[in-house]
Design an enzyme around this catalytic site. Structure first.
Site, PDB file in Angstrom:
ATOM      1  N   GLU A 167     -70.354  -5.840  68.157  1.00 48.56           N
ATOM      2  CA  GLU A 167     -69.362  -5.502  67.136  1.00 48.56           C
ATOM      3  C   GLU A 167     -68.180  -6.428  67.375  1.00 48.56           C
ATOM      4  O   GLU A 167     -67.507  -6.341  68.401  1.00 48.56           O
ATOM      5  CB  GLU A 167     -68.926  -4.037  67.275  1.00 48.56           C
ATOM      6  N   CYS A 208     -60.919  -0.745  65.598  1.00 49.10           N
ATOM      7  CA  CYS A 208     -61.761  -1.721  64.915  1.00 49.10           C
ATOM      8  C   CYS A 208     -61.900  -1.408  63.431  1.00 49.10           C
ATOM      9  O   CYS A 208     -62.313  -2.266  62.653  1.00 49.10           O
ATOM     10  CB  CYS A 208     -63.139  -1.777  65.567  1.00 49.10           C
TER      11      CYS A 208
END
Length: 491
Positions: A245, A282
């Site tokens: 990620e 995020c």
């Protein structure tokens, strides 16, 4: 060269708290990997794995005070936030215990023989097996939920994969305490402690990805760092999956009708979302499409007032603080960009490393891309003022993959369904009328998206996260009595 010391630092002051140990050299990484890999047979027992995960949940709960105190000192994320994050960890361990126990994730398929098929079909029995020993890279911004006791670790152990964690340098003491909790839980249920091992150091991460006994990697972090490791994983003599990620802008589209009907509420929600945890999520909304005109102007004015009043706070470390301030300044200096609230250092007596949130604005017609279409880690977002939906489409067409995309529209707007479908083209999760910060641990969750959000179309949160650590195996005409019980039922 002498190994570097592993230091715990106070995120609020930048001062060294303690030396935790020394960085792992190649020999230490090799020992950690081999110790973990030696536990694969012990982890083959699914009920025992479920017991391990439940014991790990109890262990982190029992040590909550020490874990939270260490994490708060090392990250400055605050006791309330960290208390909730640790509760999420315990829930996540129990969630994956249930998945391991149930066994549906094995995906068992049995095809009986069919001589009349073209070509003739023999008896086939398929299921999924653990991929092997995996490396997990701890994330800076979640010292629990995406680090040593995080979702990658929980899902990998549930799949039957031993784990070697590369600790994040921002919270080494927290990592050691969490690793000890999981290792003690393993011993408690009769498994070797080395089902999880821990290493520290930048080079240790490189050595870990290159190690021939590592079969897959889970990573949460920056695009440059993740891409370097991704390339290493692909360049190995035997390439391995790299589940990274890496970065996400998490765009938000606010329609004119919503700006008129709920502008103040929407502006308040936006600022609360992008300043949450000092913008170090995020899923922080980093680009927001706001209509031109009176309703949009009022929404922007309300957001500006709320952003200016946001409480300053420390970022995770001095390097991130410098990058944030430099990134804001570079974006503010671009042609056509207007600074509504200037991000700046905001030292206080208790938090000399604190920063103040920023807010930028640019017209869709003059958006030149580049840095404005890249994630800036920290408390800032960019308001993009659009004239019409053609302007919206022109901006969306320039976006890469994202973890999330959000639509604030009225349910009866004629184009709402079309925009939902449009956002799903480049995002793994589409939100209507809410905000992307906060990722539920649930079977239907997707925390992933097209590159650079993630390097594969998988999720790191939710039940199907376990699929990353599995591979399918088909058994052809093997007598059932020679197979595992899950595969041995009559066809």
């Amino acid at each position: 060269m002498e190994p570097e010391p592993v230091l715990s630092r106070d995120a609020r002051t930048g001062e060294t708290r303690a030396q935790i140990g020394i960085e792992a050299d190649a020999a230490a990484v090799d020992a950690a990997v081999r110790a973990a890999d030696a536990t694969r047979d012990a982890l083959a027992d699914r009920p025992r794995r479920a017991a391990l995960l439940r014991a790990a949940a109890q262990a982190v709960e029992a040590r909550a005070d020490a874990l939270i105190a260490a994490a708060d000192a090392e990250t400055a994320l605050g006791v309330p936030r960290l208390t909730g994050e640790l509760a999420r960890v315990a829930y996540q361990f129990r969630f994956f215990a249930g998945i391991a126990e149930d066994g549906a994730y094995l995906g068992v398929v049995v095809d009986p023989p069919d001589p009349a098929a073209v070509p003739p079909r023999p008896e086939l029995r398929r299921w999924k097996v653990p991929i092997g020993t995996v490396a997990v890279f701890a994330a800076s911004n979640f010292p629990f939920a995406f680090s040593v006791p995080g979702g990658d670790t929980a899902s990998a152990l549930a799949a039957g994969c031993p784990v070697v964690v590369k600790a994040h340098p921002d919270h080494p003491e927290t990592s050691e305490l969490a690793a000890a909790a999981i290792r003690d839980a393993a011993v408690e249920v009769g498994l070797p402690a080395d089902v999880l091992t821990l290493v520290h150091g930048r080079q240790a991460g490189v050595d870990l990805v290159r190690h021939p006994l590592i079969s897959a990697v889970g990573f949460t972090g920056s695009i440059p760092g993740g891409r370097a490791l991704f390339d290493l994983a692909a360049a190995r003599p035997s390439p391995i999956p790299f589940y990274g990620e890496l970065g996400s802008l998490n765009p938000v589209l606010i329609t004119e009708r919503t700006a008129a009907a709920r502008g103040a509420e929407t502006a308040a929600g936006l600022v609360a979302s992008y300043t949450l945890g000092q913008g170090q999520f995020c899923t922080k909304p980093g680009l927001v499409l706001v209509p031109e005109g009176q309703a949009g102007d009022q929404l922007v004015a309300t957001a500006t007032e709320a952003a200016a009043a946001a409480v300053p706070g420390a970022l995770l470390d001095a390097r991130m603080r410098e990058h944030f301030l430099a990134g804001f300044a570079a974006r503010a200096a671009l042609p056509g960009v207007r600074t509504l609230v200037e991000a700046a250092a905001a030292p206080t007596g208790d938090v000399p490393q604190a920063v103040r949130a920023g807010l930028l604005e640019v017209d869709a017609d003059t958006l030149d891309g580049g840095e404005l279409l890249e994630e800036c880690f920290g408390p800032v977002t960019v308001l993009v003022r659009y004239r019409d939906m053609a302007g919206v489409e022109a901006v969306l067409a320039r976006l890469g993959g994202n973890l999330t995309a959000t639509l604030h529209a009225e349910p009866d707007e004629p184009d709402a369904a079309r925009w939902i479908s449009r956002l799903a083209r480049f995002a793994g999760r589409v939100i209507f009328g809410g905000w992307p910060t906060g990722v539920a641990v649930a079977p239907a969750m997707t925390h992933g998206g097209p590159y650079p959000a993630t390097t594969t179309p998988t999720t790191s949160v939710g039940g199907t996260a376990i699929d990353r650590w599995l591979r399918p195996v088909t058994f052809q005409t093997v007598p059932p009595e020679l197979l595992q019980p899950e595969l041995s039922h009559p066809s």
